[in-house]
Design an enzyme around this catalytic site. Structure first.
Site, mmCIF file in Angstrom:
data_model
loop_
_atom_site.group_PDB
_atom_site.id
_atom_site.type_symbol
_atom_site.label_atom_id
_atom_site.label_comp_id
_atom_site.label_asym_id
_atom_site.label_seq_id
_atom_site.Cartn_x
_atom_site.Cartn_y
_atom_site.Cartn_z
ATOM 1 N N THR A 65 0.830 -1.199 0.000
ATOM 2 C CA THR A 65 0.000 0.000 0.000
ATOM 3 C C THR A 65 0.866 1.252 0.000
ATOM 4 O O THR A 65 0.451 2.301 -0.500
ATOM 5 C CB THR A 65 -0.937 -0.003 1.223
ATOM 6 O OG1 THR A 65 -1.664 -1.241 1.240
ATOM 7 C CG2 THR A 65 -1.937 1.141 1.164
ATOM 8 N N TYR A 152 6.485 -12.870 2.693
ATOM 9 C CA TYR A 152 5.228 -12.611 1.983
ATOM 10 C C TYR A 152 5.068 -13.646 0.873
ATOM 11 O O TYR A 152 5.813 -13.672 -0.099
ATOM 12 C CB TYR A 152 5.259 -11.196 1.406
ATOM 13 C CG TYR A 152 3.907 -10.614 1.046
ATOM 14 C CD1 TYR A 152 2.744 -11.358 1.101
ATOM 15 C CD2 TYR A 152 3.804 -9.275 0.655
ATOM 16 C CE1 TYR A 152 1.515 -10.799 0.791
ATOM 17 C CE2 TYR A 152 2.582 -8.708 0.342
ATOM 18 C CZ TYR A 152 1.442 -9.471 0.409
ATOM 19 O OH TYR A 152 0.221 -8.919 0.083
ATOM 20 N N LYS A 177 2.903 -14.121 5.591
ATOM 21 C CA LYS A 177 1.717 -13.399 5.137
ATOM 22 C C LYS A 177 1.288 -13.986 3.792
ATOM 23 O O LYS A 177 2.105 -14.147 2.888
ATOM 24 C CB LYS A 177 2.035 -11.908 4.988
ATOM 25 C CG LYS A 177 0.871 -11.074 4.444
ATOM 26 C CD LYS A 177 1.284 -9.615 4.258
ATOM 27 C CE LYS A 177 0.115 -8.814 3.699
ATOM 28 N NZ LYS A 177 0.485 -7.406 3.427
#
Length: 319
Positions: A65, A152, A177
């Site tokens: 983000t 990730y 994640k």
């Protein structure tokens, strides 16, 4: 690891322990750009500070983000230092590192100097290597630092169960994640960690608009999720999280139907809108965070109006 940090050792230890025990809404702030397309450091400090004031469990600065993909190392340094300043030694701050391995290692050094509490290891750039190469990439980053790391599982870093078993040998791996969306595979990862005696490794849902899929993740032992919505609408994100924690399925369904599902439909209209809509939502709130950088694009005026109405409805639902 460099010993230059911006927080005292006792606070550092407590914050790093916090990385190993994440809880609450996981906040992914945007990176604001000013009219000259420079990182707006003061605005970022304010943005992250507000997130902690609204109860964020941790802030992940300069990640997806936060447009990590679009930042130079100098800009990354500004963003990471701003996040640490905003936390003021009391909030947990993690920074993204990834892409080209050399760039990732440089990012590790910058993040250490800034005094972050941990790192989110983003996927390598462009190429998709074999599982041995993917594991080696994460190991190379993990071994370059003593900071806690979260790997990730997304894009060019698509893990197999065997790869996760290998990564579990890293003492500073504290989390994985998921951005793939294969819940059955995530279940295998959770079970692998249990078999390895790594109860300290946390798993969390990192899909776009994760609230929409969190019920499925919780069922396989993944209680944590990241919330991009929190960056632009913390009241709505907090209301969903409270209902989720309380097991209030009716309230979750009300928010999903009235806010999250319309938001997902709008997000899916254009690639990259998972970030673009968050920045637009902040601008609608009066926070001049600037546009997204190419290759992402801003919403059209009609899409911006749709977002405004969706946010308005969400605020009505939580009032």
């Amino acid at each position: 690891m460099t010993t230059t940090t911006s927080i005292a050792p006792a606070t550092e230890t407590a914050a790093r322990d916090g990385v190993r025990d994440l809880r609450g809404v996981l906040f992914f702030p945007v990176t604001p750009f000013d009219a000259q397309d420079r990182v707006d450091r003061d605005l970022l400090v304010g943005h992250v500070s507000e997130g902690f004031a609204q109860g964020a469990g941790a802030a992940f600065v300069a990640c997806g983000t936060g447009e990590y993909h679009a930042l130079s190392l100098d800009e990354y340094r500004v963003a990471v230092h701003a996040g640490v300043e905003a936390a003021a030694g009391t909030g947990v701050v993690l920074a993204g590192v990834g892409g080209p391995l050399g760039h990732a290692r440089d990012g590790v050094r910058i993040a250490e100097e800034a005094g972050v509490d941990g790192l989110l290891v983003l996927p390598p750039y462009l190429v998709r290597g074999p599982q041995d190469g993917i594991a080696s990439y994460i190991e190379a980053i993990a071994k370059s630092t003593s900071l806690p790391i979260i790997a990730y599982h997304r894009g060019t870093a698509h893990f197999s169960e065997a790869t996760v078993q290998r990564l579990l040998a890293l003492p500073n791996l504290v989390g994985i994640k998921d951005g793939i969306g294969d819940v059955a595979l995530m279940q295998q990862f959770v079970l692998a960690a249990r078999r390895a005696g790594r109860d300290d490794v946390q798993f969390f849902n990192g899909l776009l608009t994760a609230e929409a899929s969190q019920a499925a993740y919780r069922a396989v032992g993944v209680p944590l999720y990241s919330s991009a919505v929190f960056a632009m609408a913390p009241r709505i994100a907090n209301a969903f999280y409270a209902a989720y924690q309380a097991g209030d399925n009716d309230e979750q369904a009300r928010l999903l139907d009235g806010f999250y599902t319309p938001l997902v439909r709008l997000r899916d209209q254009t690639p990259g809108f998972a970030v673009s809509l968050i920045k637009t939502g902040l601008r609608l709130r009066g926070l001049d965070v600037g546009s997204v950088r190419a290759p992402l694009v801003d919403p059209s005026p009609a899409q911006t109006e749709q977002l405004r109405l969706i946010l308005e409805r969400g605020e009505e639902l939580v009032r």
